[in-house]
Motif scaffolding. Sequence first.
Motif, PDB file in Angstrom:
ATOM      1  N   PHE A 216       0.763  -1.208  -0.163  1.00 41.31           N
ATOM      2  CA  PHE A 216      -0.332  -0.260  -0.011  1.00 41.31           C
ATOM      3  C   PHE A 216       0.810   0.523  -0.029  1.00 41.31           C
ATOM      4  CE2 PHE A 216      -2.543   3.028   1.938  1.00 41.31           C
ATOM      5  CZ  PHE A 216      -3.999   3.132   0.860  1.00 41.31           C
ATOM      6  N   SER A 217      -0.004   2.516  -0.690  1.00 40.31           N
ATOM      7  CA  SER A 217       0.736   3.642  -1.201  1.00 40.31           C
ATOM      8  C   SER A 217      -0.096   4.678  -1.272  1.00 40.31           C
ATOM      9  CB  SER A 217       1.771   3.879  -1.946  1.00 40.31           C
ATOM     10  OG  SER A 217       2.778   4.562  -2.417  1.00 40.31           O
ATOM     11  N   ARG A 218       0.449   5.767   0.195  1.00 40.22           N
ATOM     12  CA  ARG A 218      -0.490   6.876  -0.390  1.00 40.22           C
ATOM     13  C   ARG A 218      -0.250   7.386  -1.746  1.00 40.22           C
ATOM     14  NH1 ARG A 218       0.192   9.294   5.293  1.00 40.22           N
ATOM     15  NH2 ARG A 218       2.528   8.170   5.650  1.00 40.22           N
ATOM     16  N   ALA A 219       0.733   7.780  -2.013  1.00 36.80           N
ATOM     17  CA  ALA A 219       0.619   8.571  -3.304  1.00 36.80           C
ATOM     18  C   ALA A 219       0.597   7.935  -4.288  1.00 36.80           C
ATOM     19  CB  ALA A 219       2.574   9.026  -3.179  1.00 36.80           C
ATOM     20  N   ARG A 220       0.137   6.623  -4.278  1.00 32.85           N
ATOM     21  CA  ARG A 220      -0.191   5.659  -5.605  1.00 32.85           C
ATOM     22  C   ARG A 220      -1.680   4.894  -4.971  1.00 32.85           C
ATOM     23  NH1 ARG A 220       5.076   2.881  -7.724  1.00 32.85           N
ATOM     24  NH2 ARG A 220       6.444   4.996  -7.756  1.00 32.85           N
ATOM     25  N   MET A 221      -2.310   5.588  -4.140  1.00 33.12           N
ATOM     26  CA  MET A 221      -3.792   4.782  -3.790  1.00 33.12           C
ATOM     27  C   MET A 221      -4.617   4.732  -4.395  1.00 33.12           C
ATOM     28  SD  MET A 221      -6.295   6.605  -0.475  1.00 33.12           S
ATOM     29  CE  MET A 221      -4.706   7.136   0.386  1.00 33.12           C
ATOM     30  N   HIS A 222      -4.395   5.545  -6.333  1.00 36.38           N
ATOM     31  CA  HIS A 222      -5.575   5.034  -6.997  1.00 36.38           C
ATOM     32  C   HIS A 222      -5.753   4.402  -7.713  1.00 36.38           C
ATOM     33  CE1 HIS A 222      -1.820   7.191  -8.956  1.00 36.38           C
ATOM     34  NE2 HIS A 222      -1.642   7.222  -9.478  1.00 36.38           N
ATOM     35  N   HIS A 223      -4.583   3.658  -7.826  1.00 39.61           N
ATOM     36  CA  HIS A 223      -4.107   2.253  -7.955  1.00 39.61           C
ATOM     37  C   HIS A 223      -5.093   1.486  -7.388  1.00 39.61           C
ATOM     38  CE1 HIS A 223       0.081   3.118  -9.614  1.00 39.61           C
ATOM     39  NE2 HIS A 223      -0.477   4.172  -9.978  1.00 39.61           N
ATOM     40  N   PHE A 224      -5.292   1.570  -6.617  1.00 42.99           N
ATOM     41  CA  PHE A 224      -6.245   0.571  -5.087  1.00 42.99           C
ATOM     42  C   PHE A 224      -7.228   0.670  -5.358  1.00 42.99           C
ATOM     43  CE2 PHE A 224      -1.690   1.228  -2.948  1.00 42.99           C
ATOM     44  CZ  PHE A 224      -1.467  -0.230  -3.560  1.00 42.99           C
ATOM     45  N   THR A 225      -7.845  -0.775  -5.710  1.00 42.77           N
ATOM     46  CA  THR A 225      -9.937  -0.621  -5.409  1.00 42.77           C
ATOM     47  C   THR A 225     -10.773  -0.062  -4.434  1.00 42.77           C
ATOM     48  OG1 THR A 225      -9.433  -2.587  -6.804  1.00 42.77           O
ATOM     49  CG2 THR A 225     -11.649  -2.382  -5.993  1.00 42.77           C
ATOM     50  N   ILE A 226     -11.452   1.085  -4.243  1.00 41.11           N
ATOM     51  CA  ILE A 226     -11.336   1.496  -2.828  1.00 41.11           C
ATOM     52  C   ILE A 226     -12.764   1.512  -2.596  1.00 41.11           C
ATOM     53  CG2 ILE A 226     -10.764   3.471  -1.004  1.00 41.11           C
ATOM     54  CD1 ILE A 226      -8.272   3.539  -1.098  1.00 41.11           C
ATOM     55  N   SER A 227     -13.566   1.141  -2.426  1.00 45.72           N
ATOM     56  CA  SER A 227     -15.384   1.040  -2.702  1.00 45.72           C
ATOM     57  C   SER A 227     -15.832   1.383  -1.743  1.00 45.72           C
ATOM     58  CB  SER A 227     -15.754  -0.338  -3.222  1.00 45.72           C
ATOM     59  OG  SER A 227     -15.720  -1.577  -2.615  1.00 45.72           O
ATOM     60  N   ASN A 228     -15.584   1.124  -0.072  1.00 41.98           N
ATOM     61  CA  ASN A 228     -16.020   1.504   1.024  1.00 41.98           C
ATOM     62  C   ASN A 228     -13.950   1.813   2.593  1.00 41.98           C
ATOM     63  OD1 ASN A 228     -16.402   1.319   3.476  1.00 41.98           O
ATOM     64  ND2 ASN A 228     -18.886   1.797   2.450  1.00 41.98           N
ATOM     65  N   ARG A 229     -14.251   2.571   2.686  1.00 44.00           N
ATOM     66  CA  ARG A 229     -12.763   3.145   3.177  1.00 44.00           C
ATOM     67  C   ARG A 229     -13.205   1.771   4.451  1.00 44.00           C
ATOM     68  NH1 ARG A 229     -11.388   9.155   3.594  1.00 44.00           N
ATOM     69  NH2 ARG A 229     -10.732   9.273   0.920  1.00 44.00           N
ATOM     70  N   GLU A 230     -14.500   1.541   5.288  1.00 46.30           N
ATOM     71  CA  GLU A 230     -14.614   1.183   6.349  1.00 46.30           C
ATOM     72  C   GLU A 230     -14.292  -0.296   6.264  1.00 46.30           C
ATOM     73  OE1 GLU A 230     -15.308   2.588   9.467  1.00 46.30           O
ATOM     74  OE2 GLU A 230     -15.334   4.267   8.147  1.00 46.30           O
ATOM     75  N   THR A 231     -14.344  -0.711   4.735  1.00 44.54           N
ATOM     76  CA  THR A 231     -14.176  -2.090   4.255  1.00 44.54           C
ATOM     77  C   THR A 231     -12.937  -2.740   3.681  1.00 44.54           C
ATOM     78  OG1 THR A 231     -15.602  -1.664   2.342  1.00 44.54           O
ATOM     79  CG2 THR A 231     -16.364  -2.651   5.135  1.00 44.54           C
ATOM     80  N   PHE A 232     -12.557  -1.418   3.408  1.00 47.35           N
ATOM     81  CA  PHE A 232     -11.227  -1.693   2.857  1.00 47.35           C
ATOM     82  C   PHE A 232     -10.104  -2.676   3.485  1.00 47.35           C
ATOM     83  CE2 PHE A 232      -6.965   0.047   0.783  1.00 47.35           C
ATOM     84  CZ  PHE A 232      -7.095  -1.023  -0.208  1.00 47.35           C
ATOM     85  N   PHE A 233      -9.763  -2.215   4.624  1.00 46.34           N
ATOM     86  CA  PHE A 233      -8.620  -2.868   5.919  1.00 46.34           C
ATOM     87  C   PHE A 233      -9.286  -3.948   5.743  1.00 46.34           C
ATOM     88  CE2 PHE A 233      -6.437   1.114   5.273  1.00 46.34           C
ATOM     89  CZ  PHE A 233      -5.400   0.768   4.640  1.00 46.34           C
ATOM     90  N   SER A 234      -9.519  -5.150   6.095  1.00 49.09           N
ATOM     91  CA  SER A 234     -10.267  -6.105   7.220  1.00 49.09           C
ATOM     92  C   SER A 234      -9.690  -6.098   8.352  1.00 49.09           C
ATOM     93  CB  SER A 234      -9.888  -7.178   6.686  1.00 49.09           C
ATOM     94  OG  SER A 234      -8.002  -8.046   6.981  1.00 49.09           O
ATOM     95  N   ASN A 235     -10.967  -6.491   9.613  1.00 48.88           N
ATOM     96  CA  ASN A 235     -10.409  -6.330  10.742  1.00 48.88           C
ATOM     97  C   ASN A 235      -9.195  -6.896  11.934  1.00 48.88           C
ATOM     98  OD1 ASN A 235     -12.566  -5.327  10.694  1.00 48.88           O
ATOM     99  ND2 ASN A 235     -14.431  -7.324  11.478  1.00 48.88           N
TER     100      ASN A 235
END
Length: 911
Positions: A216-235
Amino acid sequence: MHTSISEILKEKSLKPSRRSLPCLAQSQTHPINLNLFLSVPLSPDPKPEIEGLSLDSVLSNKNASFLNLNWIELTGESFFLQEKDPSNSSGLFFRDGKKRIDYILVYKKSSPQVEKRCTFEKNLRAEGLMLEKEHSLTNNDIMLVKVHASWDTLCKYAERMNIRMPFRKKCYFSDKRSKGLGRCQQIKNWFPKNPMKLDKEALPDLEESDCYTAPFSRARMHHFTISNRETFFSNSTRSRIVHHVLQRTKYEDGKSKMGINRLLGNNTYEAAFPPHEGGYKSRHPIKTHGPQNHRHLLYERWARWGIWYKYQPLDLIRRYFGEKIGLYFAWLGWYTGMLIPAALVGVFVFLYGLFTMDSSQVSKEICEANTTIMCPMCEETCEPWTLSDSCVYAKVREQLHGECLIFSAATVFLEFWKRRRAELTYDWDLIDWEEEEEELRPQFEAKYSRKERVNPISGKPEPFQPFSDKLSRLMVSVSGIFFMISLVLTAVFAVVVFRLIAMEKFASFRWHFVKKNLQFATSGTGVCLNFMIIMSLNVVYEKVAYLLTNLEHPRTESEWENSFALKMFLFQFVNLNSSTFYIAFFLGRFAGRPGKYSKLFNRWRLEECHPSGCLIDLCLQMGVIMFFKQIWNNFMELGYPLLQNWWSRRKIKKGGGGGQNVETQLPQWDKDWNLQPMNAHGLVDEYLEMVLQFGFTTIFVAAFPLAPLLALLNNIIEIRLDAYKFVTQWRRPMPARATDIGIWHGILEGIGVLAVITNAFVIAITSDYIPRFVYAFKYGPCFSGPSRCLQGYVNSSLSVFDMWEVNNSSMSRYCRYRDYRAPPWSSVPYKFTLQFWHVLAARLAFIIVFEHLVFGIKSFIAYLIPDMPKDLCDRMRREKYLMQEMMYEAELEHLQKERKKNGRQYHHEWP
């Protein structure tokens, strides 16, 4: 010239491999009600109708009817839930019903460490964590701190920890084997369904969801599939990030004053753990209403005793508990499966001996030797006895005569684990992670913060332990290890002395049954005493190993765990097997002969083997220790937590006025607090139990063919017992990543080598296989037929002693004893005969041939079985190529969008 992703997606795909990381934008990996329970909306704006799906139709769904809903929002293909009463969120959220609880800290209000705790919590807020405190409903003195990591904090530390996240749907290439694989699949469908497999309908959370992942990289966040911020990172990922922050947050000024572990050690906090995802039971059947959460699904499809014969849902285990625990259960399941063929062969050997023990030529001669007088077993109170009295022992000995089978060759199954581990590493996306640099332990950083050295890998300065300091600490640790091993050997010597005294006391008994079974009674009491000493010393070993490991100050967590595991294995292996080695290789070897017995301290006569052989004593020692140790381990693993949790529930009901629903009304954080914590040493105890069992199963299996069967039955229970314990009786452990079982694989390989050597010595020295072989082809009447090869073997293996040399009043002048010595009337009485030297040469030759043969077979099989399958290597190389192409096109698309948005032209190239 790069291949376009659009062209790649047009290729015919192979069957994708199962991945555990969900591709949230591309697949539905959760049942509807599971997503409803586990997800949170991004905004509280209700939607009366979404894409033709009305609110009333959703609420009328049978899968969601039992939930108390206010509104439902559909984003992509996932449902999200907010309850009517935000304050009543079942212990999974903050009071606002939106912020998920990622970690829980527990402290006592009466604790004097207020300043440290306030400083620590202030620094946690500075790191971006949100805290909320709640009073415990079960104890007025307990305060629980709920911890939530914001989106920015998760992104910052996910980038710092190099956590891999999904960024694009996975695609596959086709080859010439796809048609053949399709035909094989059609043929496979004709066969009946495997009852050991779990139905896909029963595990809706394990549908195939393949995605490419990247750090994961904040500079290339547009590369990742983020449909929902609350569920992107698992528990589990969120909990791991929070734990990372807790480990490195200061509570006082100074580099050494940091970390939740130190605060737990000085009683600033009572506990720190991630919460479970709700209850593990439901009023409604899982088949009709589906699972409430992952914990409920794990209980129904993994931890229940009724599905003991089913395969384990490893992907779901890994998703909930992390890769480290997932690999443990994967290895345990593999080891249990490998025991099945060994157990079948062991049962065959046992049954063969059971049906043929009456027809054995050796047992017939022993049972019919009514006139063969044997020498007394002791010198003062014992009398001569007839060889036919040991008829029962001879038959039992023949029943266990399966040592010619090369059981130790079963260790080649370790080669198959390497392939299985490679597949799991690929499926769980750990290939690149295992090459990354592991983080330093906070304790190491605090101890050696003043001395730094540039890391040759990262090029950054980091704390450094001088060689002189490391060597001195290592020498102290090694000295402690040798001291503890010497303590074990002293305990074994004490048991040997006890056996000598017990034999003398049993010989003076007036009860004829005890005197007749003198050696059996001595062995039985010696084994029981040895078992009690073993279990008593184990507690001491654990504390000493922990202290010695902390004294060494290992650099990383894996180094600490490997060092501690190695010490625990050495201590307990020597403690558990030292008495067994004594019986197998030393009992009766230095006892001497009648008229010239060896004595300990010139007082007690050394033990000698029974005329039927020492293999019975070895079998008794193994059977008792293995059986009772497994019972004790199972009780301590499950029985003790059950009793503790029962007592906690009893106090809760008593404090709540005796109501039956007091426990069910508690929030999740209170329920988790009242559960038992996981072992302080993680999975070391779990691995250690199985590795010691593996050693017991392989090292002396030639003397106890039923050992693999006992191990198999125990492991079938162990899998479900551990599953039930992890899901229902323990607090949720911190999800940790791992790529292998660590140092345990090297220990298993060492046990495999030792098993080959030990079994070779057991067959050659402890058993009668070689003496019988020499007699059959050198001294026996083999020319009359194979069935008569051992005729006269018993008489040939017994020597003669003149009892009048020590006692003139003896009624019988001559007695017999087990040895190859000349008779007293020869020119050189009691000298070793030529048959003794033939047997000794045959034993040495057998050991050399056996070891070279087994090691040769093992090496040949290891050569034939590569550690990583070829098709897996091809898939890894293909994925690496496609990932580079996808990231290249994703960057180009992002630059084009930025150019159109800003009206500029960019000339940057992809780095």
